[in-house]
Motif scaffolding. Structure first.
Motif, PDB file in Angstrom:
ATOM      1  N   ALA A  50       0.779  -1.165   0.127  1.00 48.84           N
ATOM      2  CA  ALA A  50      -0.190  -0.210  -0.131  1.00 48.84           C
ATOM      3  C   ALA A  50       0.745   1.223  -0.007  1.00 48.84           C
ATOM      4  N   VAL A  51       0.734   2.030  -1.046  1.00 49.09           N
ATOM      5  CA  VAL A  51       1.439   3.325  -1.057  1.00 49.09           C
ATOM      6  C   VAL A  51       0.562   4.568  -1.061  1.00 49.09           C
ATOM      7  N   TYR A  52       0.771   5.399  -0.107  1.00 45.45           N
ATOM      8  CA  TYR A  52      -0.063   6.719   0.324  1.00 45.45           C
ATOM      9  C   TYR A  52       0.081   7.511  -0.920  1.00 45.45           C
ATOM     10  N   THR A  53      -0.989   8.001  -1.243  1.00 47.62           N
ATOM     11  CA  THR A  53      -1.245   8.787  -2.442  1.00 47.62           C
ATOM     12  C   THR A  53      -1.653  10.304  -2.198  1.00 47.62           C
ATOM     13  N   ASN A  54      -1.903  10.501  -0.896  1.00 46.64           N
ATOM     14  CA  ASN A  54      -2.294  11.884  -0.423  1.00 46.64           C
ATOM     15  C   ASN A  54      -1.005  12.948  -0.801  1.00 46.64           C
ATOM     16  N   VAL A  55      -1.350  14.160  -0.741  1.00 40.57           N
ATOM     17  CA  VAL A  55      -0.404  15.059  -0.791  1.00 40.57           C
ATOM     18  C   VAL A  55       0.259  15.759   0.495  1.00 40.57           C
ATOM     19  N   ALA A 111       4.968   8.572  -5.774  1.00 39.16           N
ATOM     20  CA  ALA A 111       4.070   7.423  -5.172  1.00 39.16           C
ATOM     21  C   ALA A 111       3.414   6.708  -6.526  1.00 39.16           C
ATOM     22  N   LYS A 112       2.593   7.328  -6.906  1.00 37.87           N
ATOM     23  CA  LYS A 112       1.862   6.634  -8.483  1.00 37.87           C
ATOM     24  C   LYS A 112       2.957   6.148  -9.341  1.00 37.87           C
ATOM     25  N   GLN A 113       4.113   6.561  -9.540  1.00 38.81           N
ATOM     26  CA  GLN A 113       4.868   5.858 -10.346  1.00 38.81           C
ATOM     27  C   GLN A 113       5.443   4.719  -9.698  1.00 38.81           C
ATOM     28  N   LEU A 114       5.783   4.566  -8.133  1.00 37.57           N
ATOM     29  CA  LEU A 114       6.213   3.390  -7.646  1.00 37.57           C
ATOM     30  C   LEU A 114       5.058   2.166  -7.466  1.00 37.57           C
ATOM     31  N   ILE A 115       3.721   2.779  -7.546  1.00 35.24           N
ATOM     32  CA  ILE A 115       2.758   1.806  -7.709  1.00 35.24           C
ATOM     33  C   ILE A 115       2.742   1.028  -9.119  1.00 35.24           C
ATOM     34  N   GLU A 116       2.835   1.723  -9.961  1.00 31.97           N
ATOM     35  CA  GLU A 116       2.939   1.229 -11.549  1.00 31.97           C
ATOM     36  C   GLU A 116       4.298   0.266 -11.631  1.00 31.97           C
ATOM     37  N   THR A 123       0.225  -4.176  -5.681  1.00 31.49           N
ATOM     38  CA  THR A 123       0.284  -2.893  -5.119  1.00 31.49           C
ATOM     39  C   THR A 123      -0.665  -1.981  -5.374  1.00 31.49           C
ATOM     40  N   GLN A 124      -1.232  -1.410  -4.277  1.00 32.73           N
ATOM     41  CA  GLN A 124      -2.366  -0.438  -4.348  1.00 32.73           C
ATOM     42  C   GLN A 124      -2.084   0.909  -3.856  1.00 32.73           C
ATOM     43  N   GLY A 125      -2.814   2.205  -4.221  1.00 33.15           N
ATOM     44  CA  GLY A 125      -2.602   3.261  -3.793  1.00 33.15           C
ATOM     45  C   GLY A 125      -3.654   3.250  -2.669  1.00 33.15           C
ATOM     46  N   ILE A 126      -3.176   4.101  -1.461  1.00 40.46           N
ATOM     47  CA  ILE A 126      -4.174   4.602  -0.405  1.00 40.46           C
ATOM     48  C   ILE A 126      -4.305   5.990  -0.535  1.00 40.46           C
ATOM     49  N   SER A 127      -5.455   6.333  -0.594  1.00 37.15           N
ATOM     50  CA  SER A 127      -6.097   7.960  -0.501  1.00 37.15           C
ATOM     51  C   SER A 127      -6.947   7.948   0.685  1.00 37.15           C
ATOM     52  N   VAL A 163       8.097  13.251   1.168  1.00 33.14           N
ATOM     53  CA  VAL A 163       8.310  11.813   1.523  1.00 33.14           C
ATOM     54  C   VAL A 163       7.291  10.934   0.741  1.00 33.14           C
ATOM     55  N   VAL A 164       7.761   9.442   0.503  1.00 29.68           N
ATOM     56  CA  VAL A 164       6.956   8.657   0.179  1.00 29.68           C
ATOM     57  C   VAL A 164       6.742   7.479   1.034  1.00 29.68           C
ATOM     58  N   ILE A 165       5.505   7.367   1.571  1.00 30.33           N
ATOM     59  CA  ILE A 165       5.299   6.124   2.593  1.00 30.33           C
ATOM     60  C   ILE A 165       4.508   5.103   2.117  1.00 30.33           C
ATOM     61  N   PHE A 166       4.982   3.788   2.541  1.00 27.72           N
ATOM     62  CA  PHE A 166       4.356   2.639   2.250  1.00 27.72           C
ATOM     63  C   PHE A 166       4.461   1.558   3.109  1.00 27.72           C
TER      64      PHE A 166
END
Length: 314
Positions: free
Chosen positions: A80-85, A111-116, A125-129, A159-162
Motif C-alpha cells: 500500500a502506497v500513500y497517495t495523499n499530498v 508514489a503513483k510511479q512506484l505503484i505502477e 500494489t494499491q494506492g491509499i488515498s 516523503v513517499v510512505i508505504f
C-alpha cells in the motif's frame, strides 16, 4: 546521479524520554522527571543514537525520503502506497507523547510511479488515498522516525510512505517475496536520478522478559504478547538482526551477548557479506513467531534492496 542512503529507526515513543529536559515542553519534562534514572539513561542512549544516525545520512543531502512503516494503513495481500499530498499526526501512545508532532508533504507523483513500477514487476500494489485526499493520518510508526528527520522535511523534502501486506506480519509469505520487493524498489529508485533516503521504521523483539510493571512502557494488552517458554528466543532474534546489520560471518550458533557499544561500525558490502547477512536474516525470520518483531518485514525488504545494489556493482 542517484544516491541511496539507508536508515533504520525505532518507533517506540519512550525514545523521547531520552531528550534533555531543558530542550522540551513542560509536559515532556514532567514525564521525564517521573521516569526512573535507569530507564532515562537507556532512553537517552537510544535517542542520541537516532540523532547521530540521522546526522550521518543528512550529509548525503537527500532530496526525497522513502518510509516503510509496519504500523500505517495496510492491506491484507498488497503493498500500500500513500497517495495523499499531505500527512500529519503525533506520536500518541497510551495517551502520552501527543506533543511530538509531524506535518509532511508527500510526493504524490513519485508514489503513483512506484505503484505502477511494482505492479509491472508482478508485485500486488494499491494506492491509499485517505479522507478524500486531505491529510493522511500518521501514528507512532511514521511520526517518530519522521520527527527525527524534521531537518529535511521542514526544508521541503517530500516523503513517499508505504506499508507491507498484513499477510507478512502474520508470517504467511516466504522471505523471497519481501526480497523481491526490495530489489524492485532499488531498481525504481536508481531510475529516479535523485538523492534518496530510504528509511525503515521498525523495532526488535517485543517479548523480552521484563520487571517493568508500568503500563505506559509495556505492549498493548490487546496484542496478547507473552514471553516464550524459552526466554532466549527474543535475545537470539535481536542478536541475529544485529549480526545481519554488522555483516558478521554466519554461524549456526548465535553469540550470547548483544552489542553494547555505540561506536560506529564499518563493513565493506561485498557478496560474501551479503550472503552471511542473508543467512542471519533467515535465522531471525525463523525466530520471529515467538520474538514478535514489527521490524522484520522492513528489514527483509531493505536486504533485498541492498542485495540488488551489490549485485549491480559487480
Amino acid at each position: 546521479m542517484t544516491n541511496i542512503s539507508c536508515l533504520i529507526l525505532p518507533h517506540g515513543a519512550m525514545t523521547f524520554n531520552g531528550i534533555h529536559s531543558c530542550d522540551v515542553s513542560e509536559v515532556t519534562a514532567k514525564r521525564i522527571a517521573e521516569t526512573s534514572k535507569e530507564l532515562h539513561k537507556d532512553c537517552s542512549v537510544l535517542f542520541n543514537a537516532c540523532r547521530k544516525a540521522v546526522a550521518l545520512v543528512i550529509e548525503s543531502k537527500p532530496d526525497l525520503i522513502f518510509l516503510n512503516t509496519p504500523h500505517g494503513i495496510s492491506l491484507t495481500d498488497s503493498m500500500a502506497v500513500y497517495t495523499n499530498v499531505h500527512a500529519k499526526g503525533n506520536a500518541e501512545w497510551n495517551e502520552n507523547w501527543k506533543e511530538f508532532e509531524v506535518d509532511v508533504h508527500l510526493d504524490t507523483d513519485i508514489a503513483k510511479q512506484l505503484i505502477e513500477h511494482l505492479r509491472s514487476d508482478g508485485i500486488p500494489t494499491q494506492g491509499i488515498s485517505a479522507f478524500s485526499s486531505t491529510e493522511a493520518p500518521l501514528r507512532w510508526g511514521e511520526v517518530i522516525p519522521l520527527w527525527f528527520l524534521k531537518e529535511l522535511t521542514s526544508t521541503g523534502v517530500k516523503v513517499v510512505i508505504f506499508t507491507s501486506p498484513v499477510k507478512y506480519a502474520k508470517g504467511s509469505a516466504p522471505i523471497s517475496e519481501r526480497l523481491k520487493i526490495g530489489r524492485s524498489i532499488r531498481t525504481f529508485i536508481r531510475n529516479l536520478s535523485r538523492s534518496v533516503l530510504y528509511v525503515v521504521s521498525g523495532d526488535l523483539a517485543h517479548t523480552h522478559k521484563t520487571d517493568c510493571r508500568v503500563p505506559l512502557y509495556l505492549p498493548d494488552p490487546r496484542w496478547e504478547m507473552s514471553v516464550p517458554s524459552d526466554e532466549r528466543v527474543p535475545l537470539d532474534f535481536d542478536i541475529a538482526v544485529e549480526n545481519w546489520i554488522k555483516g558478521v560471518p554466519y554461524s549456526q550458533e548465535v553469540c550470547t551477548e548483544p552489542i553494547r557499544s555505540t561506536e560506529e561500525l564499518t563493513t565493506s558490502l561485498d557478496k560474501q557479506v551479503i550472503t552471511d547477512a542473508n543467512n542471519w536474516l533467515i535465522k531471525a525470520t525463523e525466530l520471529k513467531g515467538l520474538a514478535l518483531s514489527c521490524g522484520i518485514q522492513g528489514f527483509c525488504i531493505l536486504h533485498g534492496l541492498l542485495q540488488s545494489e551489490i549485485e549491480h556493482r559487480g
